[in-house]
Motif scaffolding. Structure first.
Motif, PDB file in Angstrom:
ATOM      1  N   ASP A  43       0.593  -1.096  -0.008  1.00  0.00           N
ATOM      2  CA  ASP A  43       0.105   0.096   0.003  1.00  0.00           C
ATOM      3  C   ASP A  43       0.895   1.507  -0.054  1.00  0.00           C
ATOM      4  OD1 ASP A  43      -2.396  -1.552   0.232  1.00  0.00           O
ATOM      5  OD2 ASP A  43      -1.935  -1.665   2.098  1.00  0.00           O
ATOM      6  N   PHE A  44       1.937   1.511  -0.708  1.00  0.00           N
ATOM      7  CA  PHE A  44       2.699   2.273  -0.835  1.00  0.00           C
ATOM      8  C   PHE A  44       2.917   2.830  -2.296  1.00  0.00           C
ATOM      9  CE2 PHE A  44       3.486   0.590   3.349  1.00  0.00           C
ATOM     10  CZ  PHE A  44       3.577   1.917   4.245  1.00  0.00           C
ATOM     11  N   TRP A  45       1.815   2.877  -3.088  1.00  0.00           N
ATOM     12  CA  TRP A  45       1.932   3.524  -4.498  1.00  0.00           C
ATOM     13  C   TRP A  45       2.070   5.101  -4.370  1.00  0.00           C
ATOM     14  CZ3 TRP A  45       1.394   1.072  -9.398  1.00  0.00           C
ATOM     15  CH2 TRP A  45       1.121  -0.204  -9.267  1.00  0.00           C
ATOM     16  N   ALA A  46       1.746   5.805  -3.374  1.00  0.00           N
ATOM     17  CA  ALA A  46       1.794   7.072  -3.012  1.00  0.00           C
ATOM     18  C   ALA A  46       1.796   7.339  -1.673  1.00  0.00           C
ATOM     19  CB  ALA A  46       0.727   7.966  -3.890  1.00  0.00           C
ATOM     20  N   THR A  47       2.778   8.360  -1.166  1.00  0.00           N
ATOM     21  CA  THR A  47       2.769   8.695   0.178  1.00  0.00           C
ATOM     22  C   THR A  47       2.791  10.290   0.343  1.00  0.00           C
ATOM     23  OG1 THR A  47       5.260   8.765   0.092  1.00  0.00           O
ATOM     24  CG2 THR A  47       4.108   6.539   0.520  1.00  0.00           C
ATOM     25  N   SER A  83     -14.882  14.641  -2.967  1.00  0.00           N
ATOM     26  CA  SER A  83     -13.717  14.328  -4.009  1.00  0.00           C
ATOM     27  C   SER A  83     -14.324  13.862  -5.291  1.00  0.00           C
ATOM     28  CB  SER A  83     -12.710  13.311  -3.675  1.00  0.00           C
ATOM     29  OG  SER A  83     -11.965  12.974  -4.733  1.00  0.00           O
ATOM     30  N   ASP A  84     -13.887  14.376  -6.547  1.00  0.00           N
ATOM     31  CA  ASP A  84     -14.260  13.970  -7.975  1.00  0.00           C
ATOM     32  C   ASP A  84     -13.227  13.332  -8.612  1.00  0.00           C
ATOM     33  OD1 ASP A  84     -12.754  16.299  -8.332  1.00  0.00           O
ATOM     34  OD2 ASP A  84     -14.383  17.185  -9.613  1.00  0.00           O
ATOM     35  N   LEU A  85     -12.481  12.619  -7.704  1.00  0.00           N
ATOM     36  CA  LEU A  85     -11.114  12.019  -8.441  1.00  0.00           C
ATOM     37  C   LEU A  85     -11.484  10.632  -9.187  1.00  0.00           C
ATOM     38  CD1 LEU A  85      -8.518  12.701  -5.657  1.00  0.00           C
ATOM     39  CD2 LEU A  85      -8.762  13.865  -7.815  1.00  0.00           C
ATOM     40  N   GLY A  86     -12.509  10.122  -8.655  1.00  0.00           N
ATOM     41  CA  GLY A  86     -13.042   8.802  -9.434  1.00  0.00           C
ATOM     42  C   GLY A  86     -11.985   7.615  -8.969  1.00  0.00           C
ATOM     43  N   ASP A 148      -1.114   9.809 -13.301  1.00  0.00           N
ATOM     44  CA  ASP A 148      -2.066  10.779 -13.408  1.00  0.00           C
ATOM     45  C   ASP A 148      -2.934  10.984 -11.941  1.00  0.00           C
ATOM     46  OD1 ASP A 148      -3.963  12.589 -14.928  1.00  0.00           O
ATOM     47  OD2 ASP A 148      -5.584  11.037 -14.594  1.00  0.00           O
ATOM     48  N   ILE A 149      -3.090  10.030 -11.170  1.00  0.00           N
ATOM     49  CA  ILE A 149      -3.504  10.059  -9.980  1.00  0.00           C
ATOM     50  C   ILE A 149      -2.604  10.936  -8.884  1.00  0.00           C
ATOM     51  CG2 ILE A 149      -4.054   8.636  -7.679  1.00  0.00           C
ATOM     52  CD1 ILE A 149      -5.040   6.258  -9.537  1.00  0.00           C
ATOM     53  N   ILE A 150      -1.501  10.601  -9.043  1.00  0.00           N
ATOM     54  CA  ILE A 150      -0.620  11.368  -8.383  1.00  0.00           C
ATOM     55  C   ILE A 150      -0.552  12.788  -8.693  1.00  0.00           C
ATOM     56  CG2 ILE A 150       1.824  11.659  -7.900  1.00  0.00           C
ATOM     57  CD1 ILE A 150       2.469   8.611  -8.009  1.00  0.00           C
ATOM     58  N   SER A 151      -0.614  13.160  -9.955  1.00  0.00           N
ATOM     59  CA  SER A 151      -0.693  14.400 -10.623  1.00  0.00           C
ATOM     60  C   SER A 151      -2.102  15.123 -10.106  1.00  0.00           C
ATOM     61  CB  SER A 151      -0.634  14.453 -12.047  1.00  0.00           C
ATOM     62  OG  SER A 151      -0.828  15.580 -12.475  1.00  0.00           O
ATOM     63  N   SER A 152      -3.035  14.426  -9.872  1.00  0.00           N
ATOM     64  CA  SER A 152      -4.316  14.848  -9.190  1.00  0.00           C
ATOM     65  C   SER A 152      -4.172  15.394  -7.796  1.00  0.00           C
ATOM     66  CB  SER A 152      -5.357  14.085  -9.456  1.00  0.00           C
ATOM     67  OG  SER A 152      -5.664  13.680 -10.592  1.00  0.00           O
ATOM     68  N   LEU A 153      -3.229  14.798  -7.337  1.00  0.00           N
ATOM     69  CA  LEU A 153      -2.730  14.864  -5.601  1.00  0.00           C
ATOM     70  C   LEU A 153      -1.944  15.643  -5.184  1.00  0.00           C
ATOM     71  CD1 LEU A 153      -4.063  11.193  -4.511  1.00  0.00           C
ATOM     72  CD2 LEU A 153      -5.504  13.211  -4.487  1.00  0.00           C
ATOM     73  N   SER A 159       3.362  11.892  -3.454  1.00  0.00           N
ATOM     74  CA  SER A 159       4.426  11.628  -4.510  1.00  0.00           C
ATOM     75  C   SER A 159       4.315  10.130  -4.478  1.00  0.00           C
ATOM     76  CB  SER A 159       5.765  12.095  -4.193  1.00  0.00           C
ATOM     77  OG  SER A 159       6.157  11.711  -2.868  1.00  0.00           O
ATOM     78  N   GLY A 160       5.156   9.489  -5.486  1.00  0.00           N
ATOM     79  CA  GLY A 160       5.159   8.121  -5.756  1.00  0.00           C
ATOM     80  C   GLY A 160       5.825   7.543  -4.630  1.00  0.00           C
ATOM     81  N   GLY A 161       5.361   6.098  -4.186  1.00  0.00           N
ATOM     82  CA  GLY A 161       6.029   5.421  -3.317  1.00  0.00           C
ATOM     83  C   GLY A 161       6.585   4.244  -3.906  1.00  0.00           C
ATOM     84  N   TYR A 162       7.342   3.277  -2.957  1.00  0.00           N
ATOM     85  CA  TYR A 162       8.100   2.210  -3.448  1.00  0.00           C
ATOM     86  C   TYR A 162       7.272   1.367  -4.172  1.00  0.00           C
ATOM     87  CZ  TYR A 162       6.826  -1.135   0.334  1.00  0.00           C
ATOM     88  OH  TYR A 162       6.051  -1.806   0.923  1.00  0.00           O
TER      89      TYR A 162
END
Length: 205
Positions: A43-47, A83-86, A148-153, A159-162
């Motif tokens: 669960d570390f796709w983004a942190t 949120s409207d991030l889908g 694109d998800i990271i860019s939205s956040l 930022s991207g995780g391991y």
């Protein structure tokens, strides 16, 4: 009787000299399978350490995100805010592409290993390479969705995780493996069947 056995053996087994490129490709495929599996299961796709979470670290996976506790994604709510991030559709799409890429990589390994020394090995090498090219393409699509998800956040400090890094590494390994197997096709040579029978298993590769 001996000639009959040799004939049956010849119809099935053709000693194969798999090149160094093919062996390296198999090793890289094995690593890719491991990386995909770990990435999907962690669960570390983004942190982020977002001020709005009172300084508590936030980490996102493909199935849930965690602060003090873990929560499943909802399309209209994220971190207790509208949120409207889908996120449900986007995270599940990323997971699907990664899982399919993992399966295709495993398929490539099976095609190569279980056809060694048998008729049609060269064709199976080509199929394995095609499977890896497709896995790399799907991995690239998954990467694009998550990027694109990271860019939205980014405004929330994500930022991207391991886990995301492992998916990128798996994609690179898929692509390199596919290229190596493509090279390997031109290096396959079949030994004389009598030599194969005489030399036994070690002489097949």
């Amino acid at each position: 009787s001996g000639n009959k056995m040799a004939g049956e053996f010849q119809s099935c087994w053709h000693g194969v000299d798999i090149s160094g490129a093919g062996i390296i490709a198999l090793i890289l495929c094995t690593l890719s399978i491991m990386f995909y599996s770990i990435a999907v299961g962690t669960d570390f796709w983004a942190t982020a350490s977002d001020p709005r979470s009172n300084g508590v670290g936030v980490n996102m996976g493909l199935w849930k995100y965690c602060t003090r506790v873990c929560s499943h994604y909802h399309d209209n709510v994220f971190m207790d805010q509208e949120s409207d991030l889908g996120l449900v559709q986007r995270t599940q799409s990323t997971a699907a592409f990664c899982i399919i890429g993992d399966i295709l990589t495993l398929l490539a390994v099976v095609l190569v290993v279980f056809s060694l020394g048998r008729q049609g090995h060269g064709r199976n090498i080509k199929r394995a390479a095609a499977s890896l090219y497709l896995a790399a393409f799907l991995g690239m699509v998954g990467m694009a969705i998550w990027a694109d998800i990271i860019s939205s956040l980014t405004d929330m400090g994500f930022s991207g995780g391991y886990s995301f890094g492992l998916e990128i590494a798996a994609w690179v390994l898929n692509l390199v493996s596919a290229i190596l197997l493509t090279i390997d096709v031109s290096n396959i040579t079949y030994l004389d069947v009598r030599s194969a029978v005489r030399e036994g298993g070690p002489g097949m590769i």
